[in-house]
Write an enzyme that holds these catalytic residues in place. Structure first.
Site, PDB file in Angstrom:
ATOM      1  N   THR B  23      20.105 -34.121 -14.418  1.00 51.57           N
ATOM      2  CA  THR B  23      20.746 -34.731 -15.581  1.00 51.57           C
ATOM      3  C   THR B  23      21.234 -36.125 -15.193  1.00 51.57           C
ATOM      4  O   THR B  23      22.033 -36.263 -14.274  1.00 51.57           O
ATOM      5  CB  THR B  23      21.959 -33.899 -16.030  1.00 51.57           C
ATOM      6  OG1 THR B  23      21.534 -32.560 -16.263  1.00 51.57           O
ATOM      7  CG2 THR B  23      22.561 -34.466 -17.288  1.00 51.57           C
ATOM      8  N   LEU B  24      20.729 -37.136 -15.869  1.00 47.18           N
ATOM      9  CA  LEU B  24      21.119 -38.509 -15.544  1.00 47.18           C
ATOM     10  C   LEU B  24      22.054 -39.086 -16.594  1.00 47.18           C
ATOM     11  O   LEU B  24      23.014 -39.766 -16.274  1.00 47.18           O
ATOM     12  CB  LEU B  24      19.874 -39.390 -15.413  1.00 47.18           C
ATOM     13  CG  LEU B  24      18.963 -38.986 -14.260  1.00 47.18           C
ATOM     14  CD1 LEU B  24      17.631 -39.691 -14.355  1.00 47.18           C
ATOM     15  CD2 LEU B  24      19.617 -39.298 -12.926  1.00 47.18           C
TER      16      LEU B  24
END
Lengths: 273, 245
Positions: B23-24
Site C-alpha cells: 500500500t503506497l
C-alpha cells in the site's frame, strides 16, 4: 501389566483395542512421586512430595509457574514435564502479547492435550511420560485439570497422581464437598494433609514437600519453606496418624488384577484412571 | 495465519519498486469516526461517504461493523483495507467460537490484536491505511480504544480519527462527562458531526450512529443532520477580503 506382542510400537493396536505404549506411559506417571491438587470457587492449591535422591543433592522441581494465573504440578518423567511447562509458558506469553489478556486455562489444557495426542499417533515419537495437574484462574472461575499422556484431560474438584496417590485420593474423596466454599488457608491445610497421607507414616516436614497457590487477587506462587512449616506446625499435623494408611502393595495388586480383568472383558476403558 | 499475499519474497527489507503489493497511497477513503463512552456502553458515529480523492464518490459506505458479541469497529482511511481487516477479524472470531468453551474475545483483546496487526504491517512497509476505533462492553466493563496505520494505540473516554481529532475532540473535552445518558450522548455526537459536516470537505450529510451495550450492537439507519447556511457570515463571504480568494 505383562509384556505382549502388541506393545512395541505406539502405533500398534492390540486386538482388544488398546494402545499399550500409551498405557505404559501412564504407568510412568503412577511411578512418579505424588502430586495433589484441590480447588475452591476462588483458589486452587497444588502440592507435591519432593524427595531428594540423596542428602547431598537438591530436590527436583515439580511445580512450575506457567503464568500469573496458571501453574502446573507434574508427576512422572520430570524432564518431559519441564519441556511441557516451557511449551505452556510460551503459549501463555504469546497470547498475552497479542491480546493483552490472560490465556483461558481451558484452552491451554486443550492445546496441551492435543500436543500429547500427536505423540500417540506417530511411529517416530513416544508419548510424554508425565501427568500434569494444571491449576488456573480465568473469567469463569478457578479450575483444576489433569492432563494425561494419552491426550485426555479432565476437570477436577480435587485429584492426586503418582505413587501412593490412592491414599491422598481417599482423603480428598472424603472431604471434597467442603472445598468449594473453603477459605484459602483451609484449602492449603487440606492439601498438606493429603500430602501427608501419601507419606505412609513418615513425618511431614516442609523440606520434603512443596505447596503452591493461585487465587483471586493472588498470582500463582510457590509458598516458601518457612510459611509451609508454620502451617504444618499450626495445624499440628506433623507426625499425627489420623487413619492407618492404605497398604500400597494391596492397592497395586488390586490395580494389576483390574487391568487383567479389563484385557479379558474389553469392558473397562483402559484410558481412564 | 498469513497476513500478506505469499507472492512477496522472504527476507527482504525493501523490494523492487515494481512491487505492486504494498500500500503506497489510499484510493477510496472514509473520513472521521467519533466515539464516546456513555452510561450503558459506547456510542459511535461515522458518515457514509467514500471519497475518491476529492470526489465524493460513494455515499452508502458502512464504516462501522459489529465484531463478535462484544465489540464494534469503526474505520476511516482506505475502505478496501477496512474490508481486509474485517476478513481477518472474521477469521479470528470464527476460531474463537470454534473453541466452544464459554470464553470469548472481548473488546480489549480485539483492540490489542488489531494493534499487533497494524504495527506488524507498518514494519513491513505495507500498512493497512486506516485509523480504527474499537469500542465494546464485556462483563460490565466498557472499553474504547483507537489504533492507526503506524500502530499508535491508546484507550480513552472519547476518541476520534482524522479531522475529528481537530474539530470534535475539543468539543468532547469540554462537554463529555461520566454517565452520559443515551440522549445526551447522541446530542453530543451530532454536535461533533455537524461541525465536521460544515468544515470537513470530505464529509457527506448521511450518517449512522451505532451503540454497543452489554446486550449487543445497534447501528441506526442512515439519516441526515439539519444544517443552516443562512448565517450572515456565509452571505457574501468575500466581503472582508475582496480580490483575494
Amino acid at each position: 501389566m505383562f509384556r505382549n506382542q502388541y506393545d512395541t510400537d505406539v502405533t500398534t493396536w492390540s486386538p482388544a483395542g488398546r494402545l499399550f505404549q500409551v498405557e505404559y506411559a501412564m504407568e510412568a506417571v503412577k511411578q512418579g512421586s505424588a502430586a495433589i491438587g484441590l480447588r475452591s470457587k476462588t483458589h486452587v492449591v497444588l502440592g507435591c512430595v519432593n524427595k531428594a535422591n540423596s542428602e547431598l543433592s537438591s530436590h527436583q522441581k515439580k511445580i512450575f509457574k506457567v503464568d500469573d494465573h496458571i501453574g502446573v504440578a507434574i508427576s512422572g518423567l520430570t524432564a518431559d514435564g519441564r519441556v511441557l511447562s516451557r511449551y505452556m509458558r510460551n503459549e501463555c506469553i504469546n497470547y498475552s502479547f497479542t491480546y493483552e489478556s490472560p490465556l483461558p486455562v481451558g484452552r491451554l489444557v486443550v492445546q496441551l492435550a492435543d500436543k500429547a495426542q500427536v505423540c500417540t499417533q506417530r511411529s517416530w515419537k513416544r508419548p510424554y511420560g508425565v501427568g500434569l495437574l494444571v491449576a488456573g484462574l480465568d473469567e469463569s472461575g478457578a479450575h483444576l485439570y489433569y492432563n494425561c499422556p494419552s491426550g485426555n484431560y479432565f476437570e477436577y474438584q480435587a485429584f492426586a497422581i503418582g505413587s501412593r496417590s490412592q491414599a491422598a485420593k481417599t482423603y480428598l474423596e472424603r472431604r471434597f464437598e467442603n472445598f468449594v466454599d473453603s477459605p484459602r488457608d483451609d484449602l492449603v491445610k487440606d492439601a498438606l494433609m493429603a500430602i501427608r497421607e501419601t507419606l505412609q507414616g513418615e513425618a511431614l516436614k516442609s523440606s520434603i514437600c512443596t505447596v503452591a497457590v493461585v487465587g483471586v487477587g493472588e498470582p500463582f506462587h510457590i509458598l516458601d519453606q518457612g510459611t509451609v512449616q508454620q502451617m504444618i506446625d499450626a495445624f499440628e499435623i506433623a507426625g499425627e496418624q489420623e487413619v492407618p494408611a492404605t497398604d500400597p502393595d494391596a492397592a497395586a495388586g488390586q490395580e494389576a488384577a483390574s487391568e487383567q480383568g479389563a484385557a479379558a472383558d474389553e469392558g473397562v476403558a483402559p484410558m481412564d484412571i | 495465519m498469513n497476513f500478506i499475499a505469499s507472492k512477496q519474497p522472504e527476507n527482504r527489507l525493501l523490494g523492487p519498486e515494481s512491487d505492486t503489493q504494498r500500500t503506497l497511497y489510499p484510493y477510496v477513503t472514509g473520513t472521521s469516526v467519533v466515539a464516546l463512552k456513555y452510561k450503558d456502553g459506547i456510542l459511535m458515529a461515522a458518515d457514509m461517504g467514500g471519497s475518491y480523492g476529492s470526489t465524493l464518490r460513494y455515499k452508502s459506505v458502512e464504516r462501522m461493523k459489529p465484531i463478535g458479541k462484544h465489540s464494534l469497529l469503526g474505520a476511516s482511511g482506505e475502505i478496501s483495507d477496512f474490508q481486509e481487516i474485517l476478513r481477518y477479524l472474521d477469521e479470528l472470531i470464527l476460531y474463537d467460537n470454534m473453541w466452544d468453551d464459554g470464553n470469548s474475545l472481548g473488546p480489549k483483546e480485539v483492540h490489542n490484536y488489531l494493534t499487533r496487526v497494524m504495527y506488524n504491517r507498518r514494519n513491513k512497509f505495507n500498512p493497512l491505511w486506516n485509523s480504527l476505533v474499537l469500542g465494546g462492553v464485556k462483563n460490565g466493563q466498557t472499553y474504547l480504544g483507537m489504533v492507526n496505520m503506524i500502530g499508535v494505540n491508546f484507550e480513552d473516554n472519547h476518541v476520534a480519527t482524522g479531522f475529528g481529532n481537530h474539530l470534535a475532540r475539543p468539543i468532547l473535552r469540554q462537554e463529555w462527562h461520566e454517565n452520559l445518558s443515551f440522549e445526551d450522548g447522541v446530542k453530543l455526537l451530532e454536535k461533533c458531526m455537524r461541525v465536521l459536516l460544515y468544515r470537513d470537505r470530505s464529509a457527506v450529510n448521511k450518517l449512522q450512529i451505532a451503540k454497543i451495550t452489554e446486550e449487543g450492537v445497534t447501528i441506526s439507519q442512515p439519516y441526515s443532520l439539519k444544517t443552516y447556511w443562512e448565517f450572515s457570515a456565509f452571505e457574501n463571504p468575500a466581503q472582508g477580503a475582496i480580490g483575494s480568494w
